[in-house]
Enzyme design. Sequence first.
Site, PDB file in Angstrom:
ATOM      1  N   LYS A 100       0.762  -1.193   0.022  1.00  0.00           N
ATOM      2  CA  LYS A 100      -0.001  -0.222   0.013  1.00  0.00           C
ATOM      3  C   LYS A 100       0.788   1.339  -0.039  1.00  0.00           C
ATOM      4  O   LYS A 100       1.839   1.502   0.728  1.00  0.00           O
ATOM      5  CB  LYS A 100      -1.089  -0.092   1.227  1.00  0.00           C
ATOM      6  CG  LYS A 100      -1.924   1.266   1.157  1.00  0.00           C
ATOM      7  CD  LYS A 100      -2.821   0.852   2.554  1.00  0.00           C
ATOM      8  CE  LYS A 100      -3.947   1.977   2.707  1.00  0.00           C
ATOM      9  NZ  LYS A 100      -4.707   1.683   3.838  1.00  0.00           N
ATOM     10  N   SER A 140      -9.917   1.302   2.653  1.00  0.00           N
ATOM     11  CA  SER A 140      -8.751   2.279   2.005  1.00  0.00           C
ATOM     12  C   SER A 140      -7.775   1.327   0.958  1.00  0.00           C
ATOM     13  O   SER A 140      -7.408   1.992   0.167  1.00  0.00           O
ATOM     14  CB  SER A 140      -8.337   3.456   2.652  1.00  0.00           C
ATOM     15  OG  SER A 140      -7.466   2.978   3.585  1.00  0.00           O
ATOM     16  N   SER A 187     -10.244  -0.591   6.855  1.00  0.00           N
ATOM     17  CA  SER A 187      -9.444  -0.717   5.682  1.00  0.00           C
ATOM     18  C   SER A 187      -8.802  -1.948   5.002  1.00  0.00           C
ATOM     19  O   SER A 187      -8.212  -1.730   3.787  1.00  0.00           O
ATOM     20  CB  SER A 187      -8.286   0.592   5.641  1.00  0.00           C
ATOM     21  OG  SER A 187      -9.201   1.583   5.388  1.00  0.00           O
TER      22      SER A 187
HETATM   23  N1  GLN Z   1     -12.952   4.089   6.369  1.00  0.00           N
HETATM   24  C1  GLN Z   1     -12.608   4.659   7.439  1.00  0.00           C
HETATM   25  C2  GLN Z   1     -12.106   6.014   7.408  1.00  0.00           C
HETATM   26  O1  GLN Z   1     -12.354   6.563   6.255  1.00  0.00           O
HETATM   27  C3  GLN Z   1     -11.326   3.820   7.837  1.00  0.00           C
HETATM   28  C4  GLN Z   1     -10.100   3.911   6.881  1.00  0.00           C
HETATM   29  C5  GLN Z   1      -9.032   2.867   7.280  1.00  0.00           C
HETATM   30  O2  GLN Z   1      -9.126   2.219   7.927  1.00  0.00           O
HETATM   31  N2  GLN Z   1      -7.894   3.550   6.940  1.00  0.00           N
HETATM   32  O3  GLN Z   1     -11.623   6.584   8.114  1.00  0.00           O
END
Ligand code: GLN
Length: 461
Positions: free
Chosen positions: A74, A149, A173
Amino acid sequence: MNILEKTELIKNQELSASENLERFSTIINQKNKNINAFLEVHEEQAREKALEIDQRIKNGQKVGKLAGMVIGIKSNISVEDFTISAASKTLKNYLGSYDATVIQKIKKEDGIIIGMTNMDEFAAGSSTESSYYGPTHNPAAPGHIPGGSSGGSAAAIAAGMCDLAVGSDTGGSIRNPASHCGIIGFKPTYGAVSRQGLLDLAMSLDQIGPFASDSSGIALLLETMAGEDLYDCTSLKWEVPSFSSMVSENAGQSLRGVKLGVVKQFQEASDDHIVKIIENSLDKMKEMGAEVVELSFDYMDLCLATFYLITFVEFFSATRKYDGRKYGFKIEDNCGEEVLRRIFMGSYISQKEFSGKYYKKALQARSLIKKEINNLLKDVDLLIGPTVPKLPHKIGTVLEPLDMYAYDLLTVSANLSGIPACSLKAGEFKKIPVGLQLQAKPLEEEKIIKAMAAYENFNKS
Ligand code: GLN
């Protein structure tokens, strides 16, 4: 053939690391234009590494446990000389100046890092649509978002572009895109894996974890990355078990003696067709000998508000270094809408006069949630239920922020309480994958791995 078997083939010279790499290169060249899972691919460097591994095997020299495995990372994890953009224009020219601890460990075990994957900008999102480089497409459900994400890492696995991938999970994510792409994603216990070299979203919640298409891949990558790190003071001192040997040992095992807790509110919050698929998985697990009990989680309503409040505050603080003076551009002048929203919200909530009103309350709510989740886990081995309450939307559908946040309803409690959790494929609704979430007590990742391996094997037979 699973990942563990593949590593054996490579060590036995029945498959070379170079052949393995070339197959993936071909697929990446064919598919990445459309899927957009990788933002950057380093083929030449990967080739050199593969050749070196093959040579060492030929010479009878020892190689690491990931020898020849092709791995995507990532874009918020530091890899020396690769672009660590976090999918933001702010960092589009930022080259990693060192290897994150997890990257050092992967390289030491002879994993081949092929490139950097797409993501929501600064990991703030659940769809991978907020990337400055355009959205990633879901290879398992064409036309739909891959989740986020870490959508690029999940899509890379689902499209067959690499053996393994690494992501980060702050509120879901890793598990959310694993669920939408029909693969496995694992968020370890907070502190089980070093965060050194990870760009923070919310540092008290962030964890790095693995993606794979089978449980042996998850086990191998997790045992490689886990362990105490003196460069991350939140990392835990723990004896990392050999997860990969558990997978081979548990492949044929039943779930006799395993007690699974189904949280009523997690089911009620999910769409009917998702619940049906989860119930079908539960039936299989009962057939395998598991005992299933129903549990009630009273603080479900607090989870999303608590998570987002804490994330906004911690993210705001983390972004103060992107002031355009040391590296990158000034974040406020270059980021997308969602990142800007979080910076404004975080700055507002962080004002001294509001601290008692918002942030302190969120911390109190977090303690309550943590206590309650640990209580639920007292009498069972694993919590089991859906990973995401709804199916992924079509790319291009415009969602209100709160509708986007709602994807995280069932995943944030694991981050708020620091427990390990994974998502594996339960089934499909109209050809769209649906994920099953397993959660365990802190540092009991092995219970998840064992159950996952047994379930995988049951489905095969
Ligand atoms: N969807 C969550 C956010 O927008 C978590 C994102 C993540 O786990 N990086 O913060």
